[in-house]
Design an enzyme around this catalytic site. Structure first.
Site, mmCIF file in Angstrom:
data_model
loop_
_atom_site.group_PDB
_atom_site.id
_atom_site.type_symbol
_atom_site.label_atom_id
_atom_site.label_comp_id
_atom_site.label_asym_id
_atom_site.label_seq_id
_atom_site.Cartn_x
_atom_site.Cartn_y
_atom_site.Cartn_z
ATOM 1 N N GLU A 85 0.818 -1.216 0.000
ATOM 2 C CA GLU A 85 0.000 0.000 0.000
ATOM 3 C C GLU A 85 0.847 1.259 0.000
ATOM 4 O O GLU A 85 0.504 2.251 -0.638
ATOM 5 C CB GLU A 85 -0.917 0.004 1.229
ATOM 6 C CG GLU A 85 -1.718 1.300 1.348
ATOM 7 C CD GLU A 85 -2.559 1.366 2.614
ATOM 8 O OE1 GLU A 85 -3.341 2.330 2.720
ATOM 9 O OE2 GLU A 85 -2.431 0.491 3.475
ATOM 10 N N ASP A 165 -3.488 -2.276 8.408
ATOM 11 C CA ASP A 165 -4.827 -1.900 7.985
ATOM 12 C C ASP A 165 -5.553 -1.306 9.182
ATOM 13 O O ASP A 165 -5.384 -1.775 10.305
ATOM 14 C CB ASP A 165 -5.579 -3.128 7.457
ATOM 15 C CG ASP A 165 -6.919 -2.758 6.860
ATOM 16 O OD1 ASP A 165 -6.938 -1.917 5.944
ATOM 17 O OD2 ASP A 165 -7.940 -3.299 7.320
ATOM 18 N N THR A 167 -5.270 2.129 9.917
ATOM 19 C CA THR A 167 -4.218 2.985 10.484
ATOM 20 C C THR A 167 -4.792 4.009 11.445
ATOM 21 O O THR A 167 -4.177 4.327 12.466
ATOM 22 C CB THR A 167 -3.442 3.700 9.357
ATOM 23 O OG1 THR A 167 -3.042 2.742 8.383
ATOM 24 C CG2 THR A 167 -2.213 4.391 9.898
ATOM 25 N N ASP A 306 -6.104 -4.799 0.577
ATOM 26 C CA ASP A 306 -7.086 -5.041 1.641
ATOM 27 C C ASP A 306 -7.697 -6.433 1.557
ATOM 28 O O ASP A 306 -8.123 -6.990 2.572
ATOM 29 C CB ASP A 306 -8.239 -4.029 1.545
ATOM 30 C CG ASP A 306 -7.831 -2.605 1.879
ATOM 31 O OD1 ASP A 306 -7.207 -2.415 2.930
ATOM 32 O OD2 ASP A 306 -8.144 -1.699 1.085
#
Length: 375
Positions: A85, A165, A167, A306
């Protein structure tokens, strides 16, 4: 390392990488002053449009680069197909752009981190120590690690990483509970590390590891990881996710708090109850652990990083992650795919633009799709 040993070790390497990631996340989160130094707001194309403020942290970037470094070193055929990411570029307090890289030695990595953590050499050194530490995750809940087939083509495998994931939950740490025991709406429980492996020629996810760095609270501000894995290959289907359903007489869906009201009404018409929670990885994990029946997001605000890991695990369980828009339009399950060549034709190829439906049991899909297609 022999070829057979190498092939048998990929899943173990990913699990250990996920635990190393969890260690880094916990260290960065354990000191509020350090956490404040690490946070940097995402801007422009890096930001997620769903959120007023989107953040990346040094923990995100460092975890991603650590996983890329370790897997690439052990499986060089996969090195150029490990995607994540985060951009590895970080701006320090002096406004200088620094590219985060894992060095050959702990000292090299510490020197790179010191450029970001100006004046905080101890913190940089502590993080570098974790990056280069030998880690082997062990837990009774991990189960017996699946042995992968000798003929597995590593040159045909790619990886999607979401280093942290949820955050925003990681940064705030504020916990709120839903009406369903064990399912939090916000908080550290929503934070996950996601590592998904897919076939480059078919785009099909075949191996996934999902870790919760704050999965088990041992004492105040002390946590250990919860670790989930799954393999779905033609000759190997295995996982450590044998969970009983919460209540077979109740249907439960999990959603983002921003989900469209008409979508929710259709679930209500089918007898579903609702839970609302943060983190795409966390919501998919609740499907994996059989605490909910379905996770649906009608908006195109999730990305390949994700969904790749949870989808691989769900496939090992007999479930899947589907393209919401395509599945409703075609009235059949249309699984997400991860074809890199899509990048040449679609500038937004990393996004799951059609939305997603995550299910542990694909048998529920037909009824859902018929209801969702109603005008």
């Amino acid at each position: 390392m022999s070829g057979v040993e190498e092939q048998a070790s990929l899943l173990r390497v990913l699990i250990n990488c996920a635990e190393k990631a969890a260690n880094i996340a916990r260290i960065c989160r354990s000191n509020e002053q350090l956490l404040a130094l690490l946070v940097q707001e995402k801007i422009g194309s890096e930001a997620n449009e769903r959120f007023e403020h989107d953040f990346k942290t040094l923990a995100d970037v460092l975890i991603q680069e650590t996983i890329k470094h370790e897997v690439g070193a052990l499986f060089p055929a996969m090195k150029d197909a490990i995607l994540g990411e985060e951009s590895p570029n970080f701006t320090n307090q002096l406004g200088e752009s620094v590219t985060i890289a894992v060095g050959a030695t702990e000292e090299d990595t510490a020197a790179c981190l010191q450029a970001v953590l100006s004046g905080h050499e101890d913190a940089a050194s502590a993080l570098a120590t974790e990056v280069h530490r030998d880690v082997s995750f062990s837990s009774e809940k991990l189960g017996e690690i699946a042995q992968l087939p000798d003929e597995l083509d590593y040159g045909n495998l790619g990886i999607w990483i979401d280093p942290i994931d949820a955050t925003a939950e990681y940064i705030s740490g504020d916990t709120m509970f839903t009406d369903f025991p064990g399912i939090t709406s916000t908080g550290l429980d929503c934070v996950t590390v996601l590592i998904g492996v897919y076939e480059r020629d078919t785009g099909v996810p075949v191996m996934g590891v999902v870790a919760q760095p704050f999965g088990e609270k041992l004492e105040e501000n002390v946590y250990s990881s919860s670790m989930f894995w799954g393999v779905c290959l033609p000759t190997v289907r295995a996982h450590n996710c044998d969970f009983e359903a919460r209540d077979e007489n109740r249907r439960l869906g999990i959603f983002s708090s921003s989900e469209q009201s008409d979508i929710l009404q259709r679930f209500l018409d089918l007898g579903y109850e609702f839970a609302f929670s943060a983190g795409a990885g966390h919501k998919a994990l609740k499907v994996i652990t059989h605490e909910v029946d379905v996770y649906l997001l009608s908006k195109g605000s999730t990305f390949k990083w994700d969904t790749c890991a949870p989808q691989a695990i769900l496939r090992a369980l007999g479930g899947d992650v589907l393209d919401y828009a395509a599945s409703v339009a075609e009235q059949k399950a249309v699984p997400l795919k991860y074809l890199i060549e899509d990048a040449e034709a679609d500038a937004d190829w990393k996004r799951n633009a059609g939305g997603i439906i995550s299910v542990r049991n694909v048998d529920v899909v037909d009824e859902l799709l018929a209801k969702l297609a109603e005008q």
